[in-house]
Design an enzyme around this catalytic site. Structure first.
Site, mmCIF file in Angstrom:
data_model
loop_
_atom_site.group_PDB
_atom_site.id
_atom_site.type_symbol
_atom_site.label_atom_id
_atom_site.label_comp_id
_atom_site.label_asym_id
_atom_site.label_seq_id
_atom_site.Cartn_x
_atom_site.Cartn_y
_atom_site.Cartn_z
ATOM 1 N N GLU A 169 73.606 6.768 3.796
ATOM 2 C CA GLU A 169 74.321 6.096 2.092
ATOM 3 C C GLU A 169 75.175 5.152 3.407
ATOM 4 O O GLU A 169 76.452 5.277 3.964
ATOM 5 C CB GLU A 169 74.862 7.870 2.273
ATOM 6 C CG GLU A 169 76.630 7.332 0.858
ATOM 7 C CD GLU A 169 76.178 6.852 -0.624
ATOM 8 O OE1 GLU A 169 76.532 5.371 -0.219
ATOM 9 O OE2 GLU A 169 74.642 7.141 -0.900
ATOM 10 N N CYS A 186 79.873 10.688 -9.243
ATOM 11 C CA CYS A 186 79.967 12.088 -9.270
ATOM 12 C C CYS A 186 81.064 12.400 -8.997
ATOM 13 O O CYS A 186 82.313 12.968 -9.674
ATOM 14 C CB CYS A 186 78.808 12.691 -10.005
ATOM 15 S SG CYS A 186 79.019 14.705 -10.487
ATOM 16 N N CYS A 212 82.481 11.867 -13.011
ATOM 17 C CA CYS A 212 82.834 13.280 -13.351
ATOM 18 C C CYS A 212 83.872 13.504 -12.808
ATOM 19 O O CYS A 212 84.862 13.953 -13.489
ATOM 20 C CB CYS A 212 81.463 13.521 -13.271
ATOM 21 S SG CYS A 212 79.693 13.054 -13.157
ATOM 22 N N LYS A 246 87.599 12.144 -12.767
ATOM 23 C CA LYS A 246 88.089 11.765 -14.032
ATOM 24 C C LYS A 246 88.067 13.201 -14.814
ATOM 25 O O LYS A 246 88.916 13.144 -15.311
ATOM 26 C CB LYS A 246 86.410 11.434 -14.903
ATOM 27 C CG LYS A 246 86.570 10.671 -16.817
ATOM 28 C CD LYS A 246 85.408 11.339 -16.908
ATOM 29 C CE LYS A 246 84.743 12.207 -17.057
ATOM 30 N NZ LYS A 246 83.001 12.271 -17.838
ATOM 31 N N TYR A 273 80.448 6.038 -24.133
ATOM 32 C CA TYR A 273 81.930 7.884 -23.152
ATOM 33 C C TYR A 273 83.027 7.737 -21.856
ATOM 34 O O TYR A 273 83.543 8.166 -21.804
ATOM 35 C CB TYR A 273 80.801 8.807 -22.803
ATOM 36 C CG TYR A 273 80.398 9.148 -21.315
ATOM 37 C CD1 TYR A 273 80.531 9.287 -20.566
ATOM 38 C CD2 TYR A 273 79.065 7.838 -21.546
ATOM 39 C CE1 TYR A 273 79.896 9.081 -19.137
ATOM 40 C CE2 TYR A 273 77.497 8.121 -20.342
ATOM 41 C CZ TYR A 273 78.530 8.769 -19.280
ATOM 42 O OH TYR A 273 78.097 8.943 -17.600
ATOM 43 N N GLU A 322 86.896 7.911 -22.667
ATOM 44 C CA GLU A 322 86.944 9.211 -22.062
ATOM 45 C C GLU A 322 88.878 8.658 -20.999
ATOM 46 O O GLU A 322 89.379 9.207 -21.250
ATOM 47 C CB GLU A 322 86.404 9.290 -20.792
ATOM 48 C CG GLU A 322 84.996 10.323 -21.514
ATOM 49 C CD GLU A 322 84.608 10.603 -20.001
ATOM 50 O OE1 GLU A 322 83.594 11.970 -20.825
ATOM 51 O OE2 GLU A 322 84.240 10.471 -19.869
ATOM 52 N N GLY A 346 79.248 -0.019 -20.011
ATOM 53 C CA GLY A 346 77.699 0.889 -18.629
ATOM 54 C C GLY A 346 77.874 0.367 -17.572
ATOM 55 O O GLY A 346 78.193 -0.351 -16.815
ATOM 56 N N HIS A 374 85.644 36.954 -33.328
ATOM 57 C CA HIS A 374 86.969 36.570 -34.420
ATOM 58 C C HIS A 374 88.146 36.938 -33.530
ATOM 59 O O HIS A 374 88.261 37.804 -33.273
ATOM 60 C CB HIS A 374 86.825 37.281 -35.654
ATOM 61 C CG HIS A 374 87.911 36.809 -37.116
ATOM 62 N ND1 HIS A 374 87.603 35.536 -37.306
ATOM 63 C CD2 HIS A 374 88.801 37.331 -36.822
ATOM 64 C CE1 HIS A 374 89.279 35.751 -37.811
ATOM 65 N NE2 HIS A 374 89.845 36.458 -37.929
ATOM 66 N N GLU A 416 82.931 30.761 -33.910
ATOM 67 C CA GLU A 416 82.161 31.469 -35.049
ATOM 68 C C GLU A 416 81.970 30.928 -35.725
ATOM 69 O O GLU A 416 80.503 31.577 -36.771
ATOM 70 C CB GLU A 416 82.783 32.731 -35.054
ATOM 71 C CG GLU A 416 84.414 31.998 -36.189
ATOM 72 C CD GLU A 416 85.485 33.073 -36.366
ATOM 73 O OE1 GLU A 416 85.456 34.154 -37.062
ATOM 74 O OE2 GLU A 416 86.858 33.655 -36.741
#
Length: 452
Positions: free
Chosen positions: A35, A43, A48, A51, A178, A182, A262, A435, A440
């Site tokens: 890495e 993420c 994710c 954020k 998104y 967001e 993007g 309820h 519902e």
């Protein structure tokens, strides 16, 4: 031939880590993982997780306001960005450490370096060190994309949003997906004056038209200045900010310009094409249902394949790869009926087909209702919730469910189980309501709004 590793994984994000951990920890494979940045990938480090924490932070002003309506004496709150950012960065450090510990405990050898593919069984680290592997897994995820416009260097991307020195007073968000939507809501909730440019006709392309229209209307009502059919021609640095010259002829000044237009598969410079690994038009790695490329020893999972760019999908693909190659259990992840959530304010949750996609496929019935939820209606806010089911006329199966509401992500996860099991509209009708709840409404809509 003797190899240094049974598996070498390039990429320490969700998909790569899961594949490495399962291959080593459950099946006893010798595994190396490289890495080049921080362990955890998009993420955990720049997507994710941070954020969602910012989403939580940005929701408190409305909660404080509602509290007054419920009788709480709430003094004027203020937000300390530096304190939040410090706590956020500490949490990301903790999560990265947890990822490293998980891999180490499973027996995975971690290489903190960029890796490229030399041939079908050999990888090279940035240091020049080479390793051989029986199998190579590419899990390098995606990278942010910023169009080549004059002044693009004055903009930031989602990568930098979690580490800003201070919050801007005026922000332009460019993009309509998104991530852009967001962040527009996050900044707005934190008290920033937000403008959003999107070159398309409506934000959140690809989602159900009625649902994304509902979100857009709510965002505008909350003060976000959305300009559809608009793009940036150029950015200019000024003495007091950044001037954005738009395609509609307007010029406006901002303290921050965020490009969220993007992401692209992160395949550049890996050496794949020279080996015969097929790449798609956007640079995505072409794989079969078992995540195998045209080179039998090379596999790919996650966003780098351009299938469904969601963290849980990458995790399931990585696990399926390990089961297939090292567990002797051929497993292909089914990409149908994957639920998703957009953490705007309000949230949107979706699973299955949109109304538009379903009616192009077969005759359908649409069950839809919009209403003011009890919690915010009592507080005097005009918020509205949308619940929507798409039903096949032929077999009565629920083909899609779309929810725009607070905690829609939590709701859609549960609806996805029923829809995945093949529930019919009558199955929903036979389910007794809880309820009083928003959810519902999913089991009390008796008559279709329309047929198509």
């Amino acid at each position: 031939m003797t190899f240094d590793y049974d598996l070498f994984v390039i990429g320490g994000g969700s998909g790569g880590v899961r594949a490495a951990r399962v291959a080593a920890g459950e099946y006893g494979a010798t595994v190396g993982l490289a890495e080049e940045s921080r362990m955890g990938g998009t993420c955990v480090i720049r997507g994710c997780v941070p954020k969602k924490l910012m989403v939580f932070a940005s929701g408190f002003p409305a909660a404080f306001e509602d509290a007054r309506s419920y009788g709480w004496n709430v003094s004027a709150p203020s937000f300390d960005w530096t304190a939040f950012r410090t706590r956020l960065e500490s949490e990301l450090d903790r999560l990265e450490g947890a990822y490293r510990t998980t891999l180490t405990n499973a027996g995975v050898t971690i290489h903190d370096a960029r890796a490229t593919v030399v041939d079908a069984h050999r990888v090279r680290l940035a240091s020049g060190q080479e390793y051989t592997a029986k199998h190579i897994l590419i899990a390098t995820g995606g990278r942010v994309f910023v169009p080549d416009i004059p002044g693009a260097e004055h903009a930031v991307t989602s990568n930098e949003m979690f580490h800003l020195d201070h919050l801007p007073k005026r922000a332009l968000v460019v993009g309509g997906g998104y991530i852009a939507s967001e962040f527009a809501c996050i900044l707005n909730g934190l008290g920033v004056k937000v403008c959003q440019f999107y070159r398309g006709a409506q934000i959140l392309r690809g989602f159900d038209d009625e649902a994304r229209g509902h979100v857009a209307n709510a965002m505008r009502a909350d003060g976000i200045d959305i300009h559809c059919g608009t793009d940036v021609m150029r950015l200019e640095k000024t003495g007091s900010g950044i001037r954005a010259v738009a395609t509609d002829g307007t010029e406006s000044e901002f303290d921050l310009v965020l490009y969220a237009t993007g992401r692209r598969p992160n395949t550049e410079g890996l050496g794949l094409e020279a080996l015969g690994v097929a790449l798609g038009r956007q640079g995505q790695i072409v794989v079969d249902r078992f995540s195998q490329t045209a080179v039998p020893s090379i596999f790919a999972v996650g966003d780098v394949t351009g299938r469904i760019n969601l963290t849980p999908v990458a995790i399931r693909e990585g696990h399926a790869f390990a089961d297939t190659v090292f567990g002797g259990k051929p497993t292909a992840f089914d990409h149908d009926l994957v639920a998703s959530a957009v953490f705007t304010q309000p949230e949107m949750g979706s699973v299955g087909l949109s109304e538009e996609a379903a009616r192009d496929q077969e005759p359908i019935e649409v069950y839809s209702t919009a209403f003011r939820p009890m919690k915010t209606a009592f507080a005097g806010r005009p918020d509205r919730v949308l619940m929507k089911l798409i039903v096949s006329q032929a077999n009565r199966k629920v083909l899609g469910c779309h929810i725009v509401a607070p905690e829609a992500g939590e709701l859609i996860q549960l609806a996805a189980i029923a829809i995945r099991m093949g529930a019919t509209k009558e199955d929903f009708d036979r389910t007794c309501a809880v309820h009083p709840t928003m959810a519902e409404e999913l089991v009390t809509m008796r008559k279709p709004t329309r047929s198509a």
